[in-house]
Enzyme design. Sequence first.
Site, PDB file in Angstrom:
ATOM      1  N   LYS A 148       0.865  -1.180   0.000  1.00  0.00           N
ATOM      2  CA  LYS A 148       0.000   0.000   0.000  1.00  0.00           C
ATOM      3  C   LYS A 148       0.898   1.225   0.000  1.00  0.00           C
ATOM      4  O   LYS A 148       1.533   1.559   0.990  1.00  0.00           O
ATOM      5  CB  LYS A 148      -0.923   0.044   1.221  1.00  0.00           C
ATOM      6  CG  LYS A 148      -2.032   1.105   1.036  1.00  0.00           C
ATOM      7  CD  LYS A 148      -2.639   1.548   2.337  1.00  0.00           C
ATOM      8  CE  LYS A 148      -1.858   2.640   3.014  1.00  0.00           C
ATOM      9  NZ  LYS A 148      -1.811   3.924   2.245  1.00  0.00           N
ATOM     10  N   GLU A 206       9.001   0.031  11.748  1.00  0.00           N
ATOM     11  CA  GLU A 206      10.100   1.000  11.781  1.00  0.00           C
ATOM     12  C   GLU A 206       9.449   2.358  11.913  1.00  0.00           C
ATOM     13  O   GLU A 206       8.877   2.883  10.960  1.00  0.00           O
ATOM     14  CB  GLU A 206      10.937   0.886  10.504  1.00  0.00           C
ATOM     15  CG  GLU A 206      12.329   1.478  10.661  1.00  0.00           C
ATOM     16  CD  GLU A 206      12.446   2.869  10.103  1.00  0.00           C
ATOM     17  OE1 GLU A 206      12.178   3.822  10.868  1.00  0.00           O
ATOM     18  OE2 GLU A 206      12.783   3.004   8.925  1.00  0.00           O
ATOM     19  N   CYS A 254      12.830   9.671   9.650  1.00  0.00           N
ATOM     20  CA  CYS A 254      12.725   9.163  11.018  1.00  0.00           C
ATOM     21  C   CYS A 254      14.074   9.148  11.720  1.00  0.00           C
ATOM     22  O   CYS A 254      14.145   9.208  12.941  1.00  0.00           O
ATOM     23  CB  CYS A 254      12.116   7.769  11.014  1.00  0.00           C
ATOM     24  SG  CYS A 254      13.003   6.584   9.973  1.00  0.00           S
ATOM     25  N   GLU A 267       8.182  14.228  17.935  1.00  0.00           N
ATOM     26  CA  GLU A 267       8.726  14.147  16.580  1.00  0.00           C
ATOM     27  C   GLU A 267       7.974  15.133  15.688  1.00  0.00           C
ATOM     28  O   GLU A 267       6.751  15.068  15.559  1.00  0.00           O
ATOM     29  CB  GLU A 267       8.599  12.740  16.009  1.00  0.00           C
ATOM     30  CG  GLU A 267       9.260  12.622  14.646  1.00  0.00           C
ATOM     31  CD  GLU A 267       9.101  11.264  14.016  1.00  0.00           C
ATOM     32  OE1 GLU A 267      10.032  10.823  13.311  1.00  0.00           O
ATOM     33  OE2 GLU A 267       8.043  10.635  14.198  1.00  0.00           O
TER      34      GLU A 267
END
Length: 498
Positions: free
Chosen positions: A189, A262, A297, A398
Site C-alpha cells: 500500500k 520502523e 525518522c 517528533e
Amino acid sequence: MNTAVPRKTLQAEPLKLPERRDAFYGGEWHKPKSGRYADSINPGTAESLGAVADCGSADIDAAVATARQAFDGWRNTPPLERARLLKRIANVLRDNAEELAMIDAADCGNPVAEMVMDATVAAAQIEFYAGLVTEMKGASIPMGPGAVNFTVREPRGVVGRIIPFNHPFMFCAGKAGAPLATGNTVVMKPPEQAPLSSLRLAELIGGILPPGVFNVVPGGREAGAALTTHKDVAMIALIGSVPTGRAVMKAAADTLKPVMLELGGKNALIAYPDADPDDVAGGVVGGMNFTWCGQSCGSTSRAFIHESIYDAVLAKVKTRIAHFKPGIATDRSTTMGAIISKTQYERILGFIDSAKQEGAALFHGGGHPADPALAKGYFIEPTVFVDVQPTMRIAREEIFGPVLSIFKWNDEAKMLAEVNAVEYGLTASIWTNDLSTAHRTAGAVQAGFVWINEVGKHFLGTPFGGFKQSGIGREECIEEMLAYTQEKNIHVKLRPPK
C-alpha cells in the site's frame, strides 16, 4: 536516507508520470471497487498530478486473494530462480532511475538530484536479498542414533507492507526484496500522499514476476486498515509514525499476525569538548536531512553540544546551513525540497510557533521562503532553535520537519538523562576523539542505531531499527529476511536395523 551505496551521477529526465492509476494485482490493472479517485498533489506547486485510485477494503480483499493464490507457486520456485528474477528487477530500477527520481520529486517534494539515489539504493537492497536466498537455513538437533531432528525455514504467506511518503519508490521497491526473496507474496500500500512512483514500478516490473506475487493497491486509511486486519495476510510491516504503528499493532492483534514496525525518532547528536567544531557542525546540519526537509525518522533533531565548543559550532552551523535553500524539487539545482502536504506544513509551523511561545530562541529560518516562485508550495526554511529546554514540545515530540533544537551541556550525567528522556529510541550520533568516551556513551544511549563521528548513513547488511517506541524488528540485514520466515521442526524416527 543517506546510504553507503556508491553514488552514480545521472541526469534527471523530463517528468513522465505513470499511465496506469488503478490497482495492480494478479498481474493486471483493476479499477477501484470503491469507485473513488483522489488527486495526487505536487507539494512544490500545490497543483494536481492527476487522479489516483483510492482503494478500499474490497480492493484489498481482491488483491490478497490473488496474492494467496500465487503463494504456493512462488514459495515452490527454487530459491536461485527467485534470486534471478529479483536481479532482473534490480537492473530495471537502475535503467529507469532518472525517470523514477523525477516522479518522486514531483509527487513527494524531495529534490530530484537526491532521489536518483533512491532507485540505486532500492536496486542494491533487492540484490542483497537475492544473494541471501540460500541462507534460509535450518539446523540439525542431535537426538542419538534412533532419530533425526532438524528445522527448516518456510515463508509466511501474504505479506502486507505499508510505506511512507518520504522515500516512496525506494521503500516500495527495496522493501519488497526480503519478503519476495524468502518466497512470500506481497501486497504494497503506497503512501496516499505520493503513490505515483509505486504505480510506475508496477508498470515496469509487472511482467517479470508471476501474476499475484507483487501487488500495489493505492489508498488511504481504509485500505491500510483492511490490509492490517485481513485474515489471509500473514504478516504486516510498516514504516511510519509511532501513532500509526500503535494502531497497526492493535489491529494486527485480532489475527495474531507478526508485525515489523520502523517508526519515528527524536534522535540525539552528542558532541563532547574534544570534538572538532567544524566536524560537529557538519554532523549537526547533515544529520537533520534538510535536503528532504527533515522528513526522515532518523534525523538527529536534537543536538547536545558541550559548552566549551558551543559558540564555535553555532558559528559554523550558520555557514553550513546556507547550502540548503528551498526550491522546486524537479529542478536539478534544488538542494532542499517541499513539505509533503498542506496538513503537514501547517503542523510544522505550529511547532515553530509553540517553540517561540515557550521561550526558545530562533537562530535560523522559521518561515516560508521569500522567493515568489515558491509562494504556492509547502516550503519552510531550514529552522534552528537554541536555548531549548527539555520540557518544550520541540524537544519531546517528533516534528518530521526541518526543525532542529540545539542544547548546551556541561554535566554528562544530566545530558544523558535528557537524551534518554523521550519515548523514542531510533538513532544517535556521538562526536568525540576519545575511544573510551565513544564506547561508554554508545552503551548509555537508548537507541537502536548509533554512529560515532558519523551521522545519517545506512550500511547495507547492518541492522537498522529502534528501541522503545521507535519500532519492532530490524531491517536492511539478514535478520529482516529471516523475519519473513517461520521455523518448522521435523522429527524422524529411524527404523532399527533388521
